[in-house]
Design an enzyme around this catalytic site. Sequence first.
Site, PDB file in Angstrom:
ATOM      1  N   GLU A 102       0.806  -0.689  15.510  1.00  0.00           N
ATOM      2  CA  GLU A 102       1.901  -0.900  14.548  1.00  0.00           C
ATOM      3  C   GLU A 102       2.077   0.373  13.744  1.00  0.00           C
ATOM      4  O   GLU A 102       1.089   1.042  13.430  1.00  0.00           O
ATOM      5  CB  GLU A 102       1.561  -2.058  13.601  1.00  0.00           C
TER       6      GLU A 102
ATOM      7  N   LYS B  38      13.342  -8.272   8.730  1.00  0.00           N
ATOM      8  CA  LYS B  38      12.647  -7.795   7.521  1.00  0.00           C
ATOM      9  C   LYS B  38      13.620  -6.906   6.715  1.00  0.00           C
ATOM     10  O   LYS B  38      14.507  -7.451   6.090  1.00  0.00           O
ATOM     11  CB  LYS B  38      11.333  -7.141   7.928  1.00  0.00           C
TER      12      LYS B  38
ATOM     13  N   HIS C 203       7.660  -3.565  10.243  1.00  0.00           N
ATOM     14  CA  HIS C 203       7.678  -3.425   8.774  1.00  0.00           C
ATOM     15  C   HIS C 203       8.133  -2.055   8.292  1.00  0.00           C
ATOM     16  O   HIS C 203       8.420  -1.886   7.116  1.00  0.00           O
ATOM     17  CB  HIS C 203       6.298  -3.770   8.196  1.00  0.00           C
TER      18      HIS C 203
ATOM     19  N   ASP D  84       4.985  -0.910  17.265  1.00  0.00           N
ATOM     20  CA  ASP D  84       5.664  -1.997  16.555  1.00  0.00           C
ATOM     21  C   ASP D  84       6.065  -1.478  15.168  1.00  0.00           C
ATOM     22  O   ASP D  84       5.199  -1.177  14.340  1.00  0.00           O
ATOM     23  CB  ASP D  84       4.705  -3.196  16.455  1.00  0.00           C
TER      24      ASP D  84
ATOM     25  N   HIS E 186      -0.388  -7.447  15.371  1.00  0.00           N
ATOM     26  CA  HIS E 186       0.225  -8.744  15.072  1.00  0.00           C
ATOM     27  C   HIS E 186       0.068  -9.752  16.220  1.00  0.00           C
ATOM     28  O   HIS E 186      -0.018  -9.365  17.393  1.00  0.00           O
ATOM     29  CB  HIS E 186       1.725  -8.502  14.809  1.00  0.00           C
TER      30      HIS E 186
ATOM     31  N   SER F 251       1.213  -4.944   9.085  1.00  0.00           N
ATOM     32  CA  SER F 251       1.843  -6.021   8.313  1.00  0.00           C
ATOM     33  C   SER F 251       0.947  -6.649   7.258  1.00  0.00           C
ATOM     34  O   SER F 251       1.427  -7.098   6.222  1.00  0.00           O
ATOM     35  CB  SER F 251       2.330  -7.117   9.256  1.00  0.00           C
TER      36      SER F 251
ATOM     37  N   ASN G  80       9.847 -10.192   2.951  1.00  0.00           N
ATOM     38  CA  ASN G  80       9.920  -8.970   3.768  1.00  0.00           C
ATOM     39  C   ASN G  80      11.317  -8.341   3.720  1.00  0.00           C
ATOM     40  O   ASN G  80      11.616  -7.438   4.497  1.00  0.00           O
ATOM     41  CB  ASN G  80       9.579  -9.296   5.228  1.00  0.00           C
TER      42      ASN G  80
END
Length: 380
Positions: free
Chosen positions: A175, A229, A207, A204, A133, A179, A47
């Site tokens: 998110e 990440k 990523h 979130d 997640h 992810s 990541n």
Amino acid sequence: MVENFIEKEINELKENGLFRELKNIKPLPEPNKAEINGIKALTFCSNDYLGLSRDPKVIEAGMKALKKYGTGSTASRYITGNNPLYEELETEIALLKKTKSAIVFSSGYLANIGTITALANKNTAIYADKLCHASIIDGCLLSSAKFFRFKHNDIDHLKSAVSINGNGTGIVLTEDLFSMDGDRAPVKEICSVAAEHNLTTIIDCAHSTGVLDASKTQIADIQMGTLSKAIGGLGGFIACSNELAEYIKNKARPLIYTTALPPAVLSSAIAAIRIIRGDKSHQKKLKANTKLLRKKISENGFIAMGDACSPIIPILIGNNKKALICSKKLLELGIYVPAIRSPSVPSNKARLRITVNAMHKTEEIEEFAYKLSKIKGFIQ
Ligand code: PLP
């Protein structure tokens, strides 16, 4: 008694291809190269999207703090751990996310459970995307809130859940860049449903931080992220208003009752965010690599899941054991991509979660695509 239970559970995991084993992973000096259980391989699963964990300026910043302050932070942020580097890092995060405030936690997992449990109680309704997640799910469950999961990226389903449960204290969670699927949430639409019903939004951005343009998530009340990440280190954060930050600093148990991050980790994160804010060359390289790898995967006849801009490029396999075999065959060819299985993804949706980063060379992407084509027979 307990032994019988454990044996039964382990056997069941093994029978269903869900048993997890930690591999011995020794990073090699060159980026994206590692020895996996003794086999030298090219990795397509980290990541570290911008390659900043190996950046000389980021390393140097960490070393300086290590020499100056030592290895640990010696206690929680509320005791002796709140090194001035925290304030510097929180200012950098607030600038990156264009908010008034930010709070750094010791991990992204803790940032999610700390924030959600601080804001929700049994009188709160939480609406979270079905594919959120584990750290979001755990936060929701720990908070004892009424917990609704709307179908993945389905605004109509969110609207109907919200209208049945009415207004009041409530939170909508999703998110920015998912992810395990590599697709993006309709953040604007989600935030407007939340605003209509006076609900708080938490997005979130674990990523997407440092990878994708941050302007899309600025409309949320809270942008959550991680330093582990694209920022290349360790730690989590939320970026929000001053008022929310003050409240969460007083209420988030995972902020209060855990040891602060080591100063070297804070210092490296500051340097990494400064690079992200000031120098777009890493993002440009990542974008080019993402485009190339997606193209190569499609040319090989595979369906590359996720958004065109996403460096997370899963290939759906379905069956757990089949996914494990594909990962094993790739490793035998010198490529490391682990199989992702339930509960990280829904049952029967096991996959190879391929990620590309700014440090991959064109010839490595080509090598990867060629070797992926060699295991086609195992995937289909
Ligand atoms: N949120 C998402 C979407 C993640 O993928 C992760 C990590 O995998 C986290 C939160 C937790 O972040 P961290 O690894 O920093 O604890």
